[in-house]
Design a protein around this motif. Structure first.
Motif, PDB file in Angstrom:
ATOM      1  N   MET A   1      -7.730   0.092  -6.650  1.00  0.00           N
ATOM      2  CA  MET A   1      -7.157   1.414  -6.465  1.00  0.00           C
ATOM      3  C   MET A   1      -7.362   2.224  -7.743  1.00  0.00           C
ATOM      4  O   MET A   1      -6.942   1.798  -8.817  1.00  0.00           O
ATOM      5  CB  MET A   1      -5.663   1.305  -6.151  1.00  0.00           C
ATOM      6  CG  MET A   1      -5.012   2.636  -5.835  1.00  0.00           C
ATOM      7  SD  MET A   1      -3.255   2.476  -5.448  1.00  0.00           S
ATOM      8  CE  MET A   1      -3.300   1.466  -3.976  1.00  0.00           C
ATOM      9  N   ASP A   2      -8.010   3.377  -7.600  1.00  0.00           N
ATOM     10  CA  ASP A   2      -8.228   4.183  -8.796  1.00  0.00           C
ATOM     11  C   ASP A   2      -6.961   4.954  -9.159  1.00  0.00           C
ATOM     12  O   ASP A   2      -6.029   5.074  -8.371  1.00  0.00           O
ATOM     13  CB  ASP A   2      -9.445   5.106  -8.637  1.00  0.00           C
ATOM     14  CG  ASP A   2      -9.279   6.175  -7.570  1.00  0.00           C
ATOM     15  OD1 ASP A   2      -8.150   6.635  -7.330  1.00  0.00           O
ATOM     16  OD2 ASP A   2     -10.306   6.566  -6.982  1.00  0.00           O
TER      17      ASP A   2
ATOM     18  N   ALA B   1       5.463  -1.471  -4.164  1.00  0.00           N
ATOM     19  CA  ALA B   1       4.781  -1.869  -2.930  1.00  0.00           C
ATOM     20  C   ALA B   1       3.792  -2.998  -3.206  1.00  0.00           C
ATOM     21  O   ALA B   1       3.696  -3.956  -2.426  1.00  0.00           O
ATOM     22  CB  ALA B   1       4.069  -0.677  -2.312  1.00  0.00           C
ATOM     23  N   LEU B   2       3.078  -2.897  -4.317  1.00  0.00           N
ATOM     24  CA  LEU B   2       2.114  -3.943  -4.665  1.00  0.00           C
ATOM     25  C   LEU B   2       2.804  -5.277  -4.931  1.00  0.00           C
ATOM     26  O   LEU B   2       2.249  -6.335  -4.606  1.00  0.00           O
ATOM     27  CB  LEU B   2       1.271  -3.517  -5.867  1.00  0.00           C
ATOM     28  CG  LEU B   2       0.168  -2.511  -5.559  1.00  0.00           C
ATOM     29  CD1 LEU B   2      -0.451  -1.980  -6.841  1.00  0.00           C
ATOM     30  CD2 LEU B   2      -0.893  -3.139  -4.662  1.00  0.00           C
ATOM     31  N   GLU B   3       4.000  -5.243  -5.494  1.00  0.00           N
ATOM     32  CA  GLU B   3       4.748  -6.494  -5.700  1.00  0.00           C
ATOM     33  C   GLU B   3       5.002  -7.175  -4.363  1.00  0.00           C
ATOM     34  O   GLU B   3       4.868  -8.383  -4.247  1.00  0.00           O
ATOM     35  CB  GLU B   3       6.074  -6.214  -6.408  1.00  0.00           C
ATOM     36  CG  GLU B   3       5.935  -5.964  -7.888  1.00  0.00           C
ATOM     37  CD  GLU B   3       7.277  -5.704  -8.542  1.00  0.00           C
ATOM     38  OE1 GLU B   3       8.310  -6.232  -8.056  1.00  0.00           O
ATOM     39  OE2 GLU B   3       7.300  -4.970  -9.535  1.00  0.00           O
ATOM     40  N   ARG B   4       5.368  -6.374  -3.359  1.00  0.00           N
ATOM     41  CA  ARG B   4       5.618  -6.928  -2.027  1.00  0.00           C
ATOM     42  C   ARG B   4       4.341  -7.480  -1.391  1.00  0.00           C
ATOM     43  O   ARG B   4       4.395  -8.351  -0.538  1.00  0.00           O
ATOM     44  CB  ARG B   4       6.196  -5.862  -1.112  1.00  0.00           C
ATOM     45  CG  ARG B   4       7.626  -5.563  -1.357  1.00  0.00           C
ATOM     46  CD  ARG B   4       8.193  -4.675  -0.256  1.00  0.00           C
ATOM     47  NE  ARG B   4       9.579  -4.398  -0.507  1.00  0.00           N
ATOM     48  CZ  ARG B   4      10.013  -3.440  -1.299  1.00  0.00           C
ATOM     49  NH1 ARG B   4       9.164  -2.641  -1.886  1.00  0.00           N
ATOM     50  NH2 ARG B   4      11.300  -3.261  -1.492  1.00  0.00           N
TER      51      ARG B   4
ATOM     52  N   LEU C   1      -4.422  -5.144   0.830  1.00  0.00           N
ATOM     53  CA  LEU C   1      -3.357  -5.342   1.808  1.00  0.00           C
ATOM     54  C   LEU C   1      -2.454  -4.110   1.873  1.00  0.00           C
ATOM     55  O   LEU C   1      -2.078  -3.668   2.966  1.00  0.00           O
ATOM     56  CB  LEU C   1      -2.544  -6.583   1.455  1.00  0.00           C
ATOM     57  CG  LEU C   1      -1.473  -7.009   2.454  1.00  0.00           C
ATOM     58  CD1 LEU C   1      -2.088  -7.292   3.831  1.00  0.00           C
ATOM     59  CD2 LEU C   1      -0.736  -8.243   1.930  1.00  0.00           C
ATOM     60  N   LEU C   2      -2.131  -3.548   0.722  1.00  0.00           N
ATOM     61  CA  LEU C   2      -1.326  -2.333   0.701  1.00  0.00           C
ATOM     62  C   LEU C   2      -2.038  -1.217   1.457  1.00  0.00           C
ATOM     63  O   LEU C   2      -1.436  -0.536   2.295  1.00  0.00           O
ATOM     64  CB  LEU C   2      -1.019  -1.892  -0.735  1.00  0.00           C
ATOM     65  CG  LEU C   2      -0.269  -0.551  -0.862  1.00  0.00           C
ATOM     66  CD1 LEU C   2       1.050  -0.576  -0.093  1.00  0.00           C
ATOM     67  CD2 LEU C   2      -0.052  -0.216  -2.331  1.00  0.00           C
ATOM     68  N   GLU C   3      -3.309  -1.034   1.203  1.00  0.00           N
ATOM     69  CA  GLU C   3      -4.060   0.012   1.899  1.00  0.00           C
ATOM     70  C   GLU C   3      -4.075  -0.244   3.406  1.00  0.00           C
ATOM     71  O   GLU C   3      -3.960   0.700   4.200  1.00  0.00           O
ATOM     72  CB  GLU C   3      -5.493   0.106   1.358  1.00  0.00           C
ATOM     73  CG  GLU C   3      -5.595   0.676  -0.044  1.00  0.00           C
ATOM     74  CD  GLU C   3      -5.285   2.165  -0.149  1.00  0.00           C
ATOM     75  OE1 GLU C   3      -5.067   2.848   0.879  1.00  0.00           O
ATOM     76  OE2 GLU C   3      -5.267   2.665  -1.288  1.00  0.00           O
ATOM     77  N   ARG C   4      -4.194  -1.488   3.802  1.00  0.00           N
ATOM     78  CA  ARG C   4      -4.188  -1.823   5.231  1.00  0.00           C
ATOM     79  C   ARG C   4      -2.856  -1.441   5.867  1.00  0.00           C
ATOM     80  O   ARG C   4      -2.809  -0.845   6.945  1.00  0.00           O
ATOM     81  CB  ARG C   4      -4.469  -3.315   5.420  1.00  0.00           C
ATOM     82  CG  ARG C   4      -4.715  -3.665   6.870  1.00  0.00           C
ATOM     83  CD  ARG C   4      -5.198  -5.095   7.084  1.00  0.00           C
ATOM     84  NE  ARG C   4      -5.943  -5.634   5.959  1.00  0.00           N
ATOM     85  CZ  ARG C   4      -5.819  -6.872   5.492  1.00  0.00           C
ATOM     86  NH1 ARG C   4      -4.997  -7.722   6.070  1.00  0.00           N
ATOM     87  NH2 ARG C   4      -6.521  -7.283   4.467  1.00  0.00           N
ATOM     88  N   PHE C   5      -1.743  -1.750   5.180  1.00  0.00           N
ATOM     89  CA  PHE C   5      -0.430  -1.416   5.722  1.00  0.00           C
ATOM     90  C   PHE C   5      -0.171   0.088   5.689  1.00  0.00           C
ATOM     91  O   PHE C   5       0.494   0.623   6.582  1.00  0.00           O
ATOM     92  CB  PHE C   5       0.676  -2.183   5.003  1.00  0.00           C
ATOM     93  CG  PHE C   5       0.865  -3.565   5.526  1.00  0.00           C
ATOM     94  CD1 PHE C   5       1.458  -3.789   6.762  1.00  0.00           C
ATOM     95  CD2 PHE C   5       0.433  -4.660   4.797  1.00  0.00           C
ATOM     96  CE1 PHE C   5       1.619  -5.070   7.255  1.00  0.00           C
ATOM     97  CE2 PHE C   5       0.593  -5.942   5.285  1.00  0.00           C
ATOM     98  CZ  PHE C   5       1.189  -6.155   6.517  1.00  0.00           C
TER      99      PHE C   5
ATOM    100  N   GLY D   1      13.070   0.874   7.963  1.00  0.00           N
ATOM    101  CA  GLY D   1      12.644  -0.465   7.565  1.00  0.00           C
ATOM    102  C   GLY D   1      11.189  -0.509   7.135  1.00  0.00           C
ATOM    103  O   GLY D   1      10.845  -1.121   6.122  1.00  0.00           O
ATOM    104  N   VAL D   2      10.337   0.160   7.890  1.00  0.00           N
ATOM    105  CA  VAL D   2       8.911   0.228   7.538  1.00  0.00           C
ATOM    106  C   VAL D   2       8.751   0.885   6.169  1.00  0.00           C
ATOM    107  O   VAL D   2       8.013   0.398   5.311  1.00  0.00           O
ATOM    108  CB  VAL D   2       8.114   0.985   8.620  1.00  0.00           C
ATOM    109  CG1 VAL D   2       6.684   1.234   8.168  1.00  0.00           C
ATOM    110  CG2 VAL D   2       8.139   0.224   9.935  1.00  0.00           C
ATOM    111  N   CYS D   3       9.463   1.987   5.976  1.00  0.00           N
ATOM    112  CA  CYS D   3       9.360   2.718   4.703  1.00  0.00           C
ATOM    113  C   CYS D   3       9.889   1.897   3.538  1.00  0.00           C
ATOM    114  O   CYS D   3       9.328   1.943   2.440  1.00  0.00           O
ATOM    115  CB  CYS D   3      10.121   4.039   4.799  1.00  0.00           C
ATOM    116  SG  CYS D   3       9.371   5.204   5.940  1.00  0.00           S
ATOM    117  N   GLY D   4      10.929   1.137   3.772  1.00  0.00           N
ATOM    118  CA  GLY D   4      11.455   0.268   2.725  1.00  0.00           C
ATOM    119  C   GLY D   4      10.443  -0.785   2.314  1.00  0.00           C
ATOM    120  O   GLY D   4      10.236  -1.035   1.127  1.00  0.00           O
ATOM    121  N   ASN D   5       9.791  -1.384   3.295  1.00  0.00           N
ATOM    122  CA  ASN D   5       8.790  -2.414   3.007  1.00  0.00           C
ATOM    123  C   ASN D   5       7.581  -1.852   2.266  1.00  0.00           C
ATOM    124  O   ASN D   5       6.941  -2.572   1.494  1.00  0.00           O
ATOM    125  CB  ASN D   5       8.335  -3.087   4.301  1.00  0.00           C
ATOM    126  CG  ASN D   5       9.381  -4.007   4.857  1.00  0.00           C
ATOM    127  OD1 ASN D   5      10.204  -4.548   4.140  1.00  0.00           O
ATOM    128  ND2 ASN D   5       9.368  -4.177   6.167  1.00  0.00           N
TER     129      ASN D   5
END
Length: 121
Positions: free
Chosen positions: A4-5, A22-25, A32-36, A70-74
């Motif tokens: 990620m730039d 988010a990256l910690e999760r 994976l973050l980009e996919r979610f 919940g989605v936003c929290g994750n």
């Protein structure tokens, strides 16, 4: 591994997404973050919430707001998460006017997150 730039990270953060959290999760996986984040764009709960509020369907509004929260929290979408947290509490307390009145703030935070994910200014 996709890197990620800095501009992408800054845009996401400006959109209310705490990227480091988010990256910690995601165990540090930017891919994976980009996919979610991409999956978030297809999540139907914002539209369900808008429709339920327009229809004054209290049960559906609570369900959609709670699920979206919940989605936003994750995904560490803090601005949207905090707004939805307040809205869910108002729905649960039976304060329809306050919960429905929070929709402009929900819409604003949702739009900022979506534009950031899409890379729009």
């Amino acid at each position: 591994m996709i890197e990620m730039d800095a501009a992408r990270k800054a845009r996401l953060q400006a959109g209310g997404i705490e990227v480091d959290s988010a990256l910690e999760r995601m165990m540090g996986s930017e891919a994976l973050l980009e996919r979610f984040l991409t999956k978030f764009l297809a999540d139907p709960n914002y539209d369900r919430l808008c429709r339920a509020v327009a229809d004054r369907d209290e049960a559906a509004a609570l369900t959609a707001a709670h699920t979206l929260k919940g989605v936003c929290g994750n995904l560490s979408m803090t601005a949207l998460f905090e707004t939805l947290t307040a809205q869910v509490a108002e729905f649960r307390a039976g304060d329809w006017a306050a919960a429905a009145g929070r929709m402009p703030a929900v819409t604003r935070a949702y739009g900022e997150a979506v534009r950031a994910i899409r890379g729009e200014d």
